[in-house]
Design an enzyme around this catalytic site. Structure first.
Site, PDB file in Angstrom:
ATOM      1  N   ASN A   9       0.852  -1.190   0.000  1.00 32.80           N
ATOM      2  CA  ASN A   9       0.000   0.000   0.000  1.00 32.80           C
ATOM      3  C   ASN A   9       0.891   1.244   0.000  1.00 32.80           C
ATOM      4  O   ASN A   9       1.715   1.423   0.905  1.00 32.80           O
ATOM      5  CB  ASN A   9      -0.892  -0.049   1.260  1.00 32.80           C
ATOM      6  CG  ASN A   9      -1.812   1.147   1.360  1.00 32.80           C
ATOM      7  OD1 ASN A   9      -1.392   2.275   1.143  1.00 32.80           O
ATOM      8  ND2 ASN A   9      -3.059   0.906   1.711  1.00 32.80           N
ATOM      9  N   HIS A  45      -5.611   3.841  -1.708  1.00 37.00           N
ATOM     10  CA  HIS A  45      -6.928   4.224  -1.194  1.00 37.00           C
ATOM     11  C   HIS A  45      -7.200   5.670  -1.603  1.00 37.00           C
ATOM     12  O   HIS A  45      -6.531   6.586  -1.134  1.00 37.00           O
ATOM     13  CB  HIS A  45      -6.913   4.077   0.336  1.00 37.00           C
ATOM     14  CG  HIS A  45      -8.205   4.376   1.006  1.00 37.00           C
ATOM     15  ND1 HIS A  45      -8.369   4.261   2.363  1.00 37.00           N
ATOM     16  CD2 HIS A  45      -9.415   4.779   0.533  1.00 37.00           C
ATOM     17  CE1 HIS A  45      -9.612   4.579   2.697  1.00 37.00           C
ATOM     18  NE2 HIS A  45     -10.261   4.912   1.595  1.00 37.00           N
ATOM     19  N   ARG A  47      -9.314   8.473  -0.920  1.00 39.14           N
ATOM     20  CA  ARG A  47     -10.298   8.899   0.088  1.00 39.14           C
ATOM     21  C   ARG A  47     -11.107  10.072  -0.432  1.00 39.14           C
ATOM     22  O   ARG A  47     -10.643  10.832  -1.296  1.00 39.14           O
ATOM     23  CB  ARG A  47      -9.581   9.297   1.386  1.00 39.14           C
ATOM     24  CG  ARG A  47      -8.862   8.147   2.075  1.00 39.14           C
ATOM     25  CD  ARG A  47      -8.294   8.585   3.409  1.00 39.14           C
ATOM     26  NE  ARG A  47      -9.330   8.714   4.404  1.00 39.14           N
ATOM     27  CZ  ARG A  47      -9.568   7.828   5.375  1.00 39.14           C
ATOM     28  NH1 ARG A  47      -8.792   6.771   5.503  1.00 39.14           N
ATOM     29  NH2 ARG A  47     -10.546   8.012   6.218  1.00 39.14           N
ATOM     30  N   ARG A  51      -6.728  13.030   0.988  1.00 37.20           N
ATOM     31  CA  ARG A  51      -5.635  13.455   1.882  1.00 37.20           C
ATOM     32  C   ARG A  51      -4.287  12.861   1.488  1.00 37.20           C
ATOM     33  O   ARG A  51      -3.254  13.400   1.841  1.00 37.20           O
ATOM     34  CB  ARG A  51      -5.955  13.133   3.333  1.00 37.20           C
ATOM     35  CG  ARG A  51      -5.958  11.662   3.642  1.00 37.20           C
ATOM     36  CD  ARG A  51      -6.145  11.409   5.113  1.00 37.20           C
ATOM     37  NE  ARG A  51      -7.501  11.684   5.545  1.00 37.20           N
ATOM     38  CZ  ARG A  51      -8.051  11.115   6.629  1.00 37.20           C
ATOM     39  NH1 ARG A  51      -7.342  10.299   7.370  1.00 37.20           N
ATOM     40  NH2 ARG A  51      -9.285  11.377   6.968  1.00 37.20           N
ATOM     41  N   GLU A  72      -8.738   0.850  -3.228  1.00 32.66           N
ATOM     42  CA  GLU A  72      -9.562   0.906  -2.005  1.00 32.66           C
ATOM     43  C   GLU A  72     -10.453   2.130  -2.074  1.00 32.66           C
ATOM     44  O   GLU A  72      -9.970   3.237  -2.378  1.00 32.66           O
ATOM     45  CB  GLU A  72      -8.659   1.068  -0.787  1.00 32.66           C
ATOM     46  CG  GLU A  72      -8.222  -0.205  -0.175  1.00 32.66           C
ATOM     47  CD  GLU A  72      -7.420   0.073   1.097  1.00 32.66           C
ATOM     48  OE1 GLU A  72      -7.691   1.066   1.787  1.00 32.66           O
ATOM     49  OE2 GLU A  72      -6.517  -0.709   1.356  1.00 32.66           O
ATOM     50  N   THR A 103      -8.418   3.908   8.504  1.00 28.55           N
ATOM     51  CA  THR A 103      -9.639   3.111   8.512  1.00 28.55           C
ATOM     52  C   THR A 103      -9.829   2.445   9.871  1.00 28.55           C
ATOM     53  O   THR A 103      -8.993   1.664  10.309  1.00 28.55           O
ATOM     54  CB  THR A 103      -9.551   2.028   7.405  1.00 28.55           C
ATOM     55  OG1 THR A 103      -9.029   2.650   6.233  1.00 28.55           O
ATOM     56  CG2 THR A 103     -10.912   1.432   7.124  1.00 28.55           C
ATOM     57  N   GLU A 153     -11.470  -8.992   2.991  1.00 27.62           N
ATOM     58  CA  GLU A 153     -10.209  -8.673   3.660  1.00 27.62           C
ATOM     59  C   GLU A 153     -10.540  -8.467   5.131  1.00 27.62           C
ATOM     60  O   GLU A 153     -11.382  -7.627   5.473  1.00 27.62           O
ATOM     61  CB  GLU A 153      -9.561  -7.419   3.069  1.00 27.62           C
ATOM     62  CG  GLU A 153      -8.234  -7.096   3.771  1.00 27.62           C
ATOM     63  CD  GLU A 153      -7.354  -6.114   3.020  1.00 27.62           C
ATOM     64  OE1 GLU A 153      -7.333  -6.144   1.773  1.00 27.62           O
ATOM     65  OE2 GLU A 153      -6.667  -5.315   3.691  1.00 27.62           O
TER      66      GLU A 153
HETATM   67  N1  PXP Z   1      -6.050  -2.942   4.009  1.00 31.48           N
HETATM   68  C1  PXP Z   1      -7.006  -1.989   4.078  1.00 31.48           C
HETATM   69  C2  PXP Z   1      -8.378  -2.344   3.622  1.00 31.48           C
HETATM   70  C3  PXP Z   1      -6.718  -0.682   4.528  1.00 31.48           C
HETATM   71  O1  PXP Z   1      -7.684   0.247   4.596  1.00 31.48           O
HETATM   72  C4  PXP Z   1      -5.391  -0.376   4.888  1.00 31.48           C
HETATM   73  C5  PXP Z   1      -5.039   1.005   5.338  1.00 31.48           C
HETATM   74  O2  PXP Z   1      -5.321   1.914   4.362  1.00 31.48           O
HETATM   75  C6  PXP Z   1      -4.429  -1.390   4.785  1.00 31.48           C
HETATM   76  C7  PXP Z   1      -4.786  -2.663   4.363  1.00 31.48           C
HETATM   77  C8  PXP Z   1      -2.989  -1.133   5.107  1.00 31.48           C
HETATM   78  O3  PXP Z   1      -2.868  -0.784   6.448  1.00 31.48           O
HETATM   79  P1  PXP Z   1      -1.485  -0.208   6.988  1.00 31.48           P
HETATM   80  O4  PXP Z   1      -1.208   1.032   6.222  1.00 31.48           O
HETATM   81  O5  PXP Z   1      -1.775   0.030   8.428  1.00 31.48           O
HETATM   82  O6  PXP Z   1      -0.460  -1.270   6.751  1.00 31.48           O
END
Ligand code: PXP
Length: 252
Positions: A9, A45, A47, A51, A72, A103, A153
């Site tokens: 991510n 993601h 949003r 942001r 996402e 989230t 997930e």
């Molecule tokens: N999976 C989902 C659905 C998420 O919303 C996020 C955070 O945006 C992640 C995985 C990854 O989380 P992190 O950034 O805490 O590793």
């Protein structure tokens, strides 16, 4: 089956970029580096408040990536239109609150079943693999199955927080809850991913759960990249995942 796929991510590369409002660091460059370093997929993601990731990032990622993009998004009409325009490989539906830092918790699929069933239909018809980001709760898993999502997930945030707080009993309970969720989801014919708040140690632990298809990891990895570089951070994460997976196999 081999170990879980590794989804990287890249949201927080964009967080750093946006802190100064310029073009650097470029999340697409990070995504391409992650791809070269062995990521099985890239997650971003978009949003509502933009942001971190922006609309142009999604467009650029769609054009540049050769590994699948996991897009996402919240279940809003605006995001649905964007997803239908780009048709990413995967769409992960997440809850979104404007005031949250990240989230918090999973989607209430049970509470919003009819609307979500209708919402994901055009995405599925467009060829996107839709996943629902939910707690490891049998009711939410069953509802995700009923609405026709092929993937879930499971939110690993509470487990990851228990690990960081040193509450080993809670950590063990949360790990068992995740393992049950993966088993229930898999038995229902769903593909099961895990994500949120994972670091080397917690990724190692969840990789030992049988049948986890994918881990999605962002914040820790990008933070670690500041000290050791993204490639090395990814390398250590992959090793942790492989170790966990091998340990899980040895137990069964
Ligand atoms: N999976 C989902 C659905 C998420 O919303 C996020 C955070 O945006 C992640 C995985 C990854 O989380 P992190 O950034 O805490 O590793």
């Amino acid at each position: 089956m081999t170990g879980p796929r590794f989804g990287v991510n890249i949201d927080h590369v964009a967080t750093i970029r946006n802190a100064r409002g310029g073009a650097a660091p470029d999340p697409v460059r990070a995504a391409l580096l992650a791809e070269r370093a062995g990521a099985d997929g890239i997650t971003a993601h978009l949003r509502e408040d933009r942001r971190h990731i922006g609309d142009a990032d999604i467009e650029a990622l769609m054009n540049a990536l050769t590994v699948p993009l996991n897009f996402e998004m919240a279940a809003t009409q605006e995001m649905q239109a964007i997803a239908l325009r780009h048709r990413p490989h995967a769409v992960c539906i997440v809850p979104e609150k404007r005031e949250e830092r990240t989230t918090e918790g999973g989607l209430g699929v049970v509470q919003d079943e009819a609307r979500l069933a209708e919402f994901i239909t055009p995405l599925r018809e467009a060829g996107c693999r839709v996943s629902m980001f939910i707690e490891a709760d049998p009711e939410q898993i069953a509802a995700s199955k009923r609405i026709g999502a092929p993937v879930i997930e499971l939110h690993t945030g509470t487990f990851a927080e228990a690990h960081l707080s040193g509450d080993n009993d809670k950590r063990a309970r949360e790990l068992a809850r995740l393992a049950d969720g993966v088993r229930i989801g898999t038995e229902a014919g769903l593909e099961v991913h895990l994500g949120h708040g994972l670091d080397f140690e917690t990724a190692r632990m969840v990789s030992a759960i049988p049948d986890v298809a994918e881990l999605n990891i962002g914040h820790f990895l990008i933070g670690e990249a500041v000290f050791i570089g993204l490639e090395e951070a990814m390398h250590r994460m992959r090793l942790a995942m492989n170790e966990g997976y091998a340990r899980g196999r040895a137990k069964t």
